[in-house]
Scaffold this motif. Sequence first.
Motif, mmCIF file in Angstrom:
data_model
loop_
_atom_site.group_PDB
_atom_site.id
_atom_site.type_symbol
_atom_site.label_atom_id
_atom_site.label_comp_id
_atom_site.label_asym_id
_atom_site.label_seq_id
_atom_site.Cartn_x
_atom_site.Cartn_y
_atom_site.Cartn_z
ATOM 1 N N UNK A 136 47.123 26.313 17.105
ATOM 2 C CA UNK A 136 47.083 25.483 17.643
ATOM 3 C C UNK A 136 47.857 24.459 17.152
ATOM 4 N N UNK A 137 49.207 24.865 18.921
ATOM 5 C CA UNK A 137 50.441 24.644 18.364
ATOM 6 C C UNK A 137 51.143 22.925 17.939
ATOM 7 N N UNK A 138 50.194 22.371 19.307
ATOM 8 C CA UNK A 138 50.371 20.622 19.040
ATOM 9 C C UNK A 138 49.502 19.800 18.262
ATOM 10 N N UNK A 139 49.058 20.459 16.760
ATOM 11 C CA UNK A 139 48.754 20.261 15.538
ATOM 12 C C UNK A 139 49.796 20.420 14.354
ATOM 13 N N UNK A 140 48.617 19.286 13.809
ATOM 14 C CA UNK A 140 49.279 19.333 12.066
ATOM 15 C C UNK A 140 48.786 20.554 11.572
ATOM 16 N N UNK A 141 47.792 21.540 11.499
ATOM 17 C CA UNK A 141 46.946 22.430 10.899
ATOM 18 C C UNK A 141 45.927 22.772 11.848
ATOM 19 N N UNK A 142 45.929 23.117 12.579
ATOM 20 C CA UNK A 142 44.832 23.775 13.413
ATOM 21 C C UNK A 142 44.905 24.996 13.867
ATOM 22 N N UNK A 143 43.770 25.914 14.450
ATOM 23 C CA UNK A 143 43.918 26.442 14.426
ATOM 24 C C UNK A 143 42.317 27.097 15.517
ATOM 25 N N UNK A 183 44.290 21.628 5.250
ATOM 26 C CA UNK A 183 45.406 21.557 4.784
ATOM 27 C C UNK A 183 46.204 20.598 5.054
ATOM 28 N N UNK A 184 46.522 20.048 5.741
ATOM 29 C CA UNK A 184 47.866 18.751 5.624
ATOM 30 C C UNK A 184 46.801 17.827 7.180
ATOM 31 N N UNK A 185 47.390 16.702 6.877
ATOM 32 C CA UNK A 185 46.970 15.158 7.141
ATOM 33 C C UNK A 185 46.991 15.216 8.372
ATOM 34 N N UNK A 186 46.791 15.091 9.828
ATOM 35 C CA UNK A 186 46.246 15.111 10.957
ATOM 36 C C UNK A 186 47.920 13.326 11.061
ATOM 37 N N UNK A 187 49.105 14.036 10.641
ATOM 38 C CA UNK A 187 50.162 12.555 11.458
ATOM 39 C C UNK A 187 49.893 12.677 12.916
ATOM 40 N N UNK A 188 49.656 13.959 13.813
ATOM 41 C CA UNK A 188 50.072 13.658 15.012
ATOM 42 C C UNK A 188 51.795 13.445 15.043
ATOM 43 N N UNK A 231 55.353 23.549 5.278
ATOM 44 C CA UNK A 231 54.784 23.070 4.505
ATOM 45 C C UNK A 231 55.264 21.275 4.007
ATOM 46 N N UNK A 232 54.670 20.310 3.866
ATOM 47 C CA UNK A 232 55.474 19.002 3.698
ATOM 48 C C UNK A 232 53.959 18.826 2.071
ATOM 49 N N UNK A 233 54.364 19.582 0.772
ATOM 50 C CA UNK A 233 53.919 18.369 0.350
ATOM 51 C C UNK A 233 53.277 17.597 0.127
ATOM 52 N N UNK A 234 53.650 16.673 0.867
ATOM 53 C CA UNK A 234 53.253 15.307 0.672
ATOM 54 C C UNK A 234 52.425 14.729 1.925
ATOM 55 N N UNK A 235 52.620 15.775 2.868
ATOM 56 C CA UNK A 235 51.332 15.599 3.286
ATOM 57 C C UNK A 235 49.868 16.602 2.928
#
Length: 257
Positions: A151-158, A185-190, A216-220
């Motif tokens: 799901x392209x416009x998400x942080x880690x959605x599929x 796997x990644x915080x949903x900052x949106x 991927x951003x390790x901070x997230x």
Amino acid sequence: MPTDSRLPTSRRAFLAATGATVGGLVLGGTALAQQEGGQGNGSARRYRVTVTNHTPYQPFTPPAVALHRPSIEVFSVGDPASTPVQEIAENGNLQPLLDVVQSANAIRGAAVGDGPLVPASDPGDTGFPYYVELHVDADASARYLSFISMLVATNDGFVGLDTVPLPQEVNSSLTYFAQGYDAGTETNTEMFADLVPPAQALTGENREGIDGTGTSNPDLAEDGVITPHPGITGVGDVPEAFGWEEPAASLVVERIA
């Protein structure tokens, strides 16, 4: 109507991605070979798999489908995401999954669409289709299908299906509805800066000076598990309209002569 994409598999050839890109994310189509090793079960069967995006605004990366034996599990709700699922859900990166397809004897056939699937309204005016037809060959030992797409416009959605039965009789079909999942796997900052670059181009939300990222951003990093996706909550740049009601996608799977 959008142009169909029919990608028949070959028994022996592994065809490289075309390398088409949108905003730097590889979106090339790939036809994947049926595995040769191990004991097969009868002659090749051909299936037509029609994948349709039902969301109002969310684009999908090129859909990947695999026909396989029951020993394969692509994802499971409540379990941590595998590396291939994480890479698709966070970065739209299909390569780790393609590596599994090449190496896993239990996967008997697979195919990937040749471009993203956008909503029928095509909010980014991209010209991409909202559905695609994939043709996949496998022997009779492949009894199940799995499907996954970011799901392209998400942080880690599929959006995906895991280990659903294939139709067995020629000219029979089964219809499945697929929902969206959060890989955990990644915080949903949106925030568009934290999303893949095509998130803006494919949705028409072009923000000057915000490029996005394909890594991927390790901070997230979020040490979670796969869960049903909460949708878009409006906490960041992504408009709440980019949320969706389930199901996010449908698959019509036909065994054809």
